[in-house]
Design a protein around this motif. Structure first.
Motif, mmCIF file in Angstrom:
data_model
loop_
_atom_site.group_PDB
_atom_site.id
_atom_site.type_symbol
_atom_site.label_atom_id
_atom_site.label_comp_id
_atom_site.label_asym_id
_atom_site.label_seq_id
_atom_site.Cartn_x
_atom_site.Cartn_y
_atom_site.Cartn_z
ATOM 1 N N LYS A 514 -8.057 -13.351 29.309
ATOM 2 C CA LYS A 514 -8.443 -14.610 28.831
ATOM 3 C C LYS A 514 -7.370 -15.789 28.744
ATOM 4 N N PHE A 515 -6.640 -15.411 27.807
ATOM 5 C CA PHE A 515 -5.434 -16.438 27.230
ATOM 6 C C PHE A 515 -4.163 -15.817 27.511
ATOM 7 N N THR A 516 -3.306 -16.774 27.923
ATOM 8 C CA THR A 516 -2.083 -16.343 27.858
ATOM 9 C C THR A 516 -1.253 -17.237 26.696
ATOM 10 N N VAL A 517 -0.343 -16.534 25.858
ATOM 11 C CA VAL A 517 0.305 -17.009 24.738
ATOM 12 C C VAL A 517 1.717 -16.974 24.797
ATOM 13 N N VAL A 518 2.331 -17.941 24.501
ATOM 14 C CA VAL A 518 4.043 -18.146 24.433
ATOM 15 C C VAL A 518 4.302 -18.676 22.786
ATOM 16 N N ILE A 519 5.145 -17.723 22.358
ATOM 17 C CA ILE A 519 5.627 -18.067 21.066
ATOM 18 C C ILE A 519 7.043 -18.346 20.783
ATOM 19 N N PHE A 520 7.646 -19.221 20.374
ATOM 20 C CA PHE A 520 9.003 -19.577 20.495
ATOM 21 C C PHE A 520 9.299 -20.149 19.079
ATOM 22 N N ALA A 521 10.801 -19.729 18.878
ATOM 23 C CA ALA A 521 11.432 -20.270 17.566
ATOM 24 C C ALA A 521 13.081 -20.628 18.106
ATOM 25 N N ASN A 522 13.405 -21.484 17.640
ATOM 26 C CA ASN A 522 15.088 -21.925 17.892
ATOM 27 C C ASN A 522 15.665 -21.800 16.685
ATOM 28 N N GLU A 523 16.810 -20.735 16.600
ATOM 29 C CA GLU A 523 17.268 -20.671 15.221
ATOM 30 C C GLU A 523 16.524 -20.245 14.284
ATOM 31 N N PRO A 524 15.738 -19.164 14.166
ATOM 32 C CA PRO A 524 14.764 -18.904 13.009
ATOM 33 C C PRO A 524 15.781 -18.040 11.826
ATOM 34 N N LYS A 525 15.616 -18.377 10.763
ATOM 35 C CA LYS A 525 16.442 -17.660 9.638
ATOM 36 C C LYS A 525 15.805 -16.209 9.261
ATOM 37 N N LYS A 526 16.810 -15.403 8.416
ATOM 38 C CA LYS A 526 16.537 -14.086 8.215
ATOM 39 C C LYS A 526 15.675 -14.408 7.050
ATOM 40 N N ILE A 527 14.609 -13.218 6.820
ATOM 41 C CA ILE A 527 13.866 -13.159 5.423
ATOM 42 C C ILE A 527 14.681 -12.228 4.298
ATOM 43 N N LYS A 528 15.204 -11.489 4.934
ATOM 44 C CA LYS A 528 15.989 -10.387 4.329
ATOM 45 C C LYS A 528 17.391 -10.164 4.984
ATOM 46 N N LYS A 529 18.525 -9.975 4.164
ATOM 47 C CA LYS A 529 19.756 -9.933 4.597
ATOM 48 C C LYS A 529 20.036 -8.940 5.695
ATOM 49 N N TRP A 530 19.439 -7.641 5.488
ATOM 50 C CA TRP A 530 19.574 -6.557 6.624
ATOM 51 C C TRP A 530 19.052 -6.845 7.860
ATOM 52 N N GLU A 531 18.026 -8.101 7.954
ATOM 53 C CA GLU A 531 17.150 -8.070 8.901
ATOM 54 C C GLU A 531 17.891 -8.379 10.156
ATOM 55 N N PHE A 532 17.143 -7.862 11.299
ATOM 56 C CA PHE A 532 17.727 -8.293 12.763
ATOM 57 C C PHE A 532 17.003 -9.430 13.240
ATOM 58 N N ILE A 533 17.470 -10.288 13.498
ATOM 59 C CA ILE A 533 16.599 -11.576 14.227
ATOM 60 C C ILE A 533 16.350 -11.339 15.719
ATOM 61 N N GLY A 534 15.027 -11.233 16.082
ATOM 62 C CA GLY A 534 14.651 -11.115 17.481
ATOM 63 C C GLY A 534 13.365 -11.425 17.584
ATOM 64 N N GLY A 535 12.998 -11.502 19.072
ATOM 65 C CA GLY A 535 11.524 -11.536 19.433
ATOM 66 C C GLY A 535 10.515 -10.817 18.744
ATOM 67 N N GLY A 536 10.918 -9.586 18.552
ATOM 68 C CA GLY A 536 9.935 -8.535 17.814
ATOM 69 C C GLY A 536 9.976 -8.555 16.383
ATOM 70 N N SER A 537 10.837 -9.268 15.573
ATOM 71 C CA SER A 537 10.969 -9.656 14.225
ATOM 72 C C SER A 537 10.205 -10.806 13.796
ATOM 73 N N VAL A 538 10.591 -11.841 14.852
ATOM 74 C CA VAL A 538 10.184 -13.070 14.424
ATOM 75 C C VAL A 538 8.867 -13.574 15.283
ATOM 76 N N SER A 539 8.924 -13.771 16.467
ATOM 77 C CA SER A 539 7.857 -14.260 17.284
ATOM 78 C C SER A 539 6.349 -13.223 17.309
ATOM 79 N N ALA A 540 6.876 -11.929 17.463
ATOM 80 C CA ALA A 540 5.719 -10.971 17.748
ATOM 81 C C ALA A 540 4.705 -11.066 16.709
ATOM 82 N N PRO A 541 5.176 -10.930 15.110
ATOM 83 C CA PRO A 541 4.195 -11.002 14.136
ATOM 84 C C PRO A 541 3.222 -11.932 14.225
ATOM 85 N N VAL A 542 3.414 -13.285 14.800
ATOM 86 C CA VAL A 542 2.610 -14.472 14.605
ATOM 87 C C VAL A 542 1.449 -14.157 15.436
#
Length: 572
Positions: A514-542
């Motif tokens: 029924k719905f198509t969704v697009v979630i985007f972020a430009n230069e999101p910051k890390k929550i934890k120092k060891w974290e990998f920034i990517g679509g899986g860690s930033v946009s997908a959890p939304v």
């Protein structure tokens, strides 16, 4: 009396009579319009007032933008007997500084507007003041101003009306300006022999206005904006957006953007852009399913085989391209599920580069959808070298808008058809009540049935066990793909290892989209120092915040049993 003299006198009188008649004919017939305009300039002057516009509704009939009646307070200062008294009493009523009003009354202009866009509730008090002071050249003119009851909700989509011109200046207010009407009307002031205005004679108002009902659902818009606020608070990106579109009709249900603005106070914001339409970005791994689609149609892929993924890197035309993880051999399904750069590049290099380029073009990339004013087209060039193909297959070196991404992923969801995105559901003539419904438009089939079936199955697995697993719903099955694109850093003249665009694009519910969704972020910051920034860690959890609330709002039953103990792997 001499007869000749009589004849001469009669002739001269007759000649003079015809000369007068001719002159009158010249002025009253041949030059009538010219002299009327001259008289008008001498004895009339025009002032502007802002006209009301058509109302903007959401799809449920909730008001998103409306013109509210206001008044302009004017004075013909030459005939104001006691300027100080008028200024003092008006200041009490309007809560405008006394000196500000007095300054206008002592200014150079004879006709002066003392206050604009004042609430019409003040009209009776000002007319009462006029009567009590016997200042008959103090008065009010009815005008209007635009008001947005939901404030900043959908602000960057709705846009705004210029408070001085009454015309749509941004967003949908601009796009549908000619339909909504508004703008200026003229009030005509009669002038005395010295050119001073003495009274208002009439108003000109011949504009037809219409109302529009949008495809936006303000409740879904609110859910999207809450989800976006959560993302912005946690990740502090430069920009971010959530776009939700009906997968089958192209109706835009919600569009939340950051930055955003309140159109009631648009002048306080420097940026009035809607980044979902007016900016284009590199899409990262969102491109990978479409590479696989071309491989299926060219019959150059075997889903029972495993393909070499480069074990962390691929070298093409002497250029080293890294993977986010080291994969050796993966099936085509797992190349998408785990988002292997090396794997998809291996597949892409087997394809006809011209056909791959045309595949992207047919999906709508590189072409404006013409949904929104000032919309970007994005940029994708033909692939001349193998390295061009390699980068294109992982969504680098070409750009797209969020709405283009939504259209392309909707094609996977709806059986392979390109839909025309649109914001307007209905146009209503406010005078007659007649309405014109906007019919959904499909622009042709761009994905084969075989391709759609395979991609739909794979994109469910991306969310269930792949890079988008952090966004998996406990209640509803979602299909989609994450994406991460490295930004070019001019300081080092290379792709940055610290600055990224992160994406998720997909649809829900997976079985009956029924719905198509697009979630985007430009230069999101890390929550934890060891974290990998990517679509899986930033946009997908939304998705967790978004999908469940939307589906329960529509009173949809869950399509899967509640699961516990989900792990949170990171990915591309």
């Amino acid at each position: 009396m001499n007869k000749n003299k009589v004849y001469i006198a009669a002739f001269l009188i007759t000649l003079g009579f015809f000369a007068v008649i001719g002159r009158l004919f010249y002025f009253q017939v041949l030059k009538q319009q010219e002299f009327l305009e001259y008289i008008k300039k001498q004895y009339y002057a025009e002032e502007k007032i802002i006209l009301p516009r058509g109302t903007i509704y959401d799809q449920n009939g909730r008001i998103l933008g409306i013109s509210v009646p206001t008044i302009d307070v004017f004075a013909i200062k030459k005939y104001i007997k006691n300027k100080e008294k008028v200024a003092k009493e008006l200041s009490k009523i309007l809560r405008i500084p006394y000196q500000q009003i007095l300054r206008k009354l002592n200014g150079k202009k004879n006709y002066v507007v003392l206050a604009r866009n004042i609430d019409s509730l003040y009209k009776d008090r000002i007319l009462a003041l006029r009567k009590s002071l016997q200042e008959w050249n103090l008065g009010v003119v009815e005008s209007s101003k635009r008001y947005y009851p939901l404030g900043s909700i959908a602000g960057s989509s709705i846009g705004f009306v210029n408070r001085y011109t009454g015309q749509g200046t941004a967003g949908l207010e601009l796009k549908y300006d000619s339909i909504l009407g508004g703008g200026f009307a003229s009030i005509v002031l009669m002038k005395d022999a010295l050119g001073n205005p003495i009274t208002i004679e009439k108003e000109k108002n011949d504009k037809n206005i219409k109302d529009i009902k949008l495809t936006i659902d303000s409740n879904i818009q609110y859910i999207a904006e809450e989800a976006l606020k959560k993302l912005v608070k946690e990740r502090k990106p430069k920009e971010a957006a959530i776009l939700i579109m009906d997968s089958n009709t192209g109706e835009i249900i919600a569009n939340a953007t950051y930055p955003n603005y309140n159109p009631n106070k648009y002048w306080k914001y420097k940026n009035h852009k809607n980044i979902s339409f007016q900016n284009a970005y590199e899409v990262g791994s969102l491109a990978k399913p479409f590479v696989l689609a071309e491989a299926i149609d060219e019959n150059k892929i075997d889903f029972s085989k495993k393909y070499y993924c480069g074990e962390g890197k691929v070298i093409v035309d002497g250029v080293r391209i890294r993977d986010h993880k080291s994969y050796k051999n993966l099936t085509p399904e797992d190349i998408i599920v785990h988002s292997s750069n090396g794997g998809i590049i291996n597949i892409a290099l087997r394809l006809d580069p011209d056909k791959l380029y045309e595949r992207f073009r047919k999906l709508g990339f590189g072409k404006s959808t013409k949904t929104f004013p000032g919309e970007a087209s994005g940029l994708i060039r033909p692939f001349k070298r193998k390295v061009d193909v390699a980068y294109a297959s992982i969504g680098q070196n070409w750009t797209a808008t969020l709405v283009q991404i939504a259209v392309a992923y909707s094609a996977i969801a709806n059986g392979g058809y390109l839909v025309k995105p649109h914001f307007v559901k209905e146009i209503i003539d406010s005078s007659s009540g007649k309405s014109e419904k906007i019919n959904p438009e499909k622009m042709g089939k761009v994905l084969s049935d075989e391709t759609v079936q395979k991609l739909q199955k794979i994109l469910v697995q991306v969310v269930e066990r792949g890079t988008a697993k952090r966004g998996k719903s406990k209640y509803f099955t979602i299909a989609g793909k994450t994406g991460t694109a490295q930004k070019y850093d001019p300081a080092i003249k290379a792709l940055s290892n610290k600055k990224f665009y992160t994406w998720f694009a997909g649809y829900f519910p997976a079985e009956n989209p029924k719905f198509t969704v697009v979630i985007f972020a430009n230069e999101p910051k890390k929550i934890k120092k060891w974290e990998f920034i990517g679509g899986g860690s930033v946009s997908a959890p939304v998705l967790k915040f978004l999908v469940d609330r939307i589906m329960f709002y529509y009173k949809q039953k869950p399509d899967k049993e509640v699961e516990h103990g989900n792990k949170n792997p990171q990915g591309n």
